[in-house]
Design a protein around this motif. Sequence first.
Motif, short mmCIF file in Angstrom:
data_model
loop_
_atom_site.label_atom_id
_atom_site.label_comp_id
_atom_site.label_asym_id
_atom_site.label_seq_id
_atom_site.Cartn_x
_atom_site.Cartn_y
_atom_site.Cartn_z
N UNK A 63 0.81 -1.21 0.00
CA UNK A 63 0.00 0.00 0.00
C UNK A 63 0.85 1.27 0.00
N UNK A 64 2.09 1.16 0.44
CA UNK A 64 2.96 2.33 0.52
C UNK A 64 3.77 2.56 -0.76
N UNK A 65 3.62 1.67 -1.72
CA UNK A 65 4.42 1.75 -2.95
C UNK A 65 3.53 2.15 -4.13
N UNK A 66 3.87 3.23 -4.84
CA UNK A 66 3.04 3.67 -5.99
C UNK A 66 2.98 2.61 -7.08
N UNK A 67 1.82 2.41 -7.64
CA UNK A 67 1.65 1.45 -8.74
C UNK A 67 2.32 1.98 -10.01
N UNK A 68 2.23 3.28 -10.24
CA UNK A 68 2.74 3.87 -11.47
C UNK A 68 4.09 4.55 -11.26
N UNK A 69 4.93 4.44 -12.29
CA UNK A 69 6.15 5.23 -12.37
C UNK A 69 5.78 6.62 -12.90
N UNK A 70 6.67 7.59 -12.80
CA UNK A 70 6.37 8.93 -13.32
C UNK A 70 5.97 8.96 -14.79
N UNK A 71 6.46 7.98 -15.57
CA UNK A 71 6.12 7.97 -17.00
C UNK A 71 4.80 7.27 -17.29
N UNK A 72 4.09 6.83 -16.24
CA UNK A 72 2.79 6.21 -16.43
C UNK A 72 2.80 4.72 -16.59
N UNK A 73 3.99 4.11 -16.61
CA UNK A 73 4.09 2.66 -16.72
C UNK A 73 4.07 2.04 -15.33
N UNK A 74 3.97 0.71 -15.27
CA UNK A 74 4.01 0.03 -13.99
C UNK A 74 5.36 0.27 -13.31
N UNK A 75 5.31 0.57 -12.03
CA UNK A 75 6.49 0.82 -11.22
C UNK A 75 7.18 -0.51 -10.90
N UNK A 76 8.43 -0.72 -11.33
CA UNK A 76 9.12 -1.99 -11.03
C UNK A 76 9.18 -2.31 -9.54
N UNK A 77 9.29 -1.28 -8.70
CA UNK A 77 9.33 -1.53 -7.26
C UNK A 77 7.99 -2.04 -6.76
N UNK A 78 6.88 -1.51 -7.32
CA UNK A 78 5.57 -2.05 -6.97
C UNK A 78 5.47 -3.50 -7.40
N UNK A 79 6.01 -3.83 -8.57
CA UNK A 79 6.00 -5.21 -9.02
C UNK A 79 6.70 -6.12 -8.01
N UNK A 80 7.81 -5.63 -7.46
CA UNK A 80 8.57 -6.45 -6.50
C UNK A 80 7.77 -6.69 -5.22
N UNK A 81 7.19 -5.61 -4.67
CA UNK A 81 6.46 -5.79 -3.42
C UNK A 81 5.13 -6.51 -3.65
N UNK A 82 4.56 -6.36 -4.84
CA UNK A 82 3.35 -7.09 -5.19
C UNK A 82 3.62 -8.59 -5.22
N UNK A 83 4.73 -8.97 -5.86
CA UNK A 83 5.10 -10.38 -5.90
C UNK A 83 5.37 -10.90 -4.49
N UNK A 84 6.01 -10.07 -3.67
CA UNK A 84 6.31 -10.47 -2.29
C UNK A 84 5.03 -10.71 -1.50
N UNK A 85 4.03 -9.84 -1.67
CA UNK A 85 2.77 -10.01 -0.96
C UNK A 85 2.12 -11.35 -1.30
N UNK A 86 2.05 -11.67 -2.59
CA UNK A 86 1.43 -12.93 -2.99
C UNK A 86 2.25 -14.13 -2.55
N UNK A 87 3.56 -13.99 -2.56
CA UNK A 87 4.41 -15.09 -2.10
C UNK A 87 4.21 -15.33 -0.60
N UNK A 88 4.12 -14.25 0.18
CA UNK A 88 3.91 -14.39 1.61
C UNK A 88 2.54 -15.00 1.91
N UNK A 89 1.52 -14.62 1.14
CA UNK A 89 0.19 -15.20 1.34
C UNK A 89 0.24 -16.72 1.27
N UNK A 90 1.06 -17.24 0.38
CA UNK A 90 1.14 -18.69 0.18
C UNK A 90 2.21 -19.35 1.05
N UNK A 91 3.00 -18.54 1.76
CA UNK A 91 4.17 -19.07 2.46
C UNK A 91 3.83 -19.97 3.63
#
Length: 211
Positions: free
Chosen positions: A105-133
Amino acid sequence: MFHAVRAGLLTAQFRPGQWMKVSDLQRRFGVSISVVREALNRLTAEGLLQSSAQRGFRVADLSLADLQDLTDARIKIEPLVLRESLESGSAEWEAEVVAAHHMLTRTPVQSPDGTLNPEWMRVHASFHEVLLAGCPNAHLRSVATSLRDKAEMYRMGAPLPDGSGKVAAEHRPLMDLALARRKDEAAALLVRHIDHARQAVAGRLATPGAH
């Protein structure tokens, strides 16, 4: 080197269909040809690369048919792993789920150029991985992670899709249902969440020049 190239694939540093030149990777990472080939073979086994006996390795192509097959596989595997995670997850697991959601929730979904933020992708993957952990079966967790990683390539391989906000809003209810150990409802929401993500990407993927 394996982890660096893998991270590059999941954040669209390499484009779909791009050939991976062994000599370039060898110079970039300062490793032997055998190390490069081993890494590329591992990435091929994960479905992130494709191999050709004559030409070598290239980034996996993205297609609507493959996206649908991938979604079908995720819908079969991930709810099963989630159920086992909710059955076996400890108090420490609960704390990790809350922390992972907070970072999301603390990480922006969008980068300044309007594309997906790679850092959001990382924490998003981490959230789903932890859910299944919390699932005690490491093999099931590994299969689920591999399928989800391939799906992340579809997110990064296309512009920010319509419906991304709707998909992102489903993370809080997923967390709440998981912490309440409401297995049936959590599994059903995860299925909808996976398919909503497919729908959000599919429209752009079908548009010429969108990836």
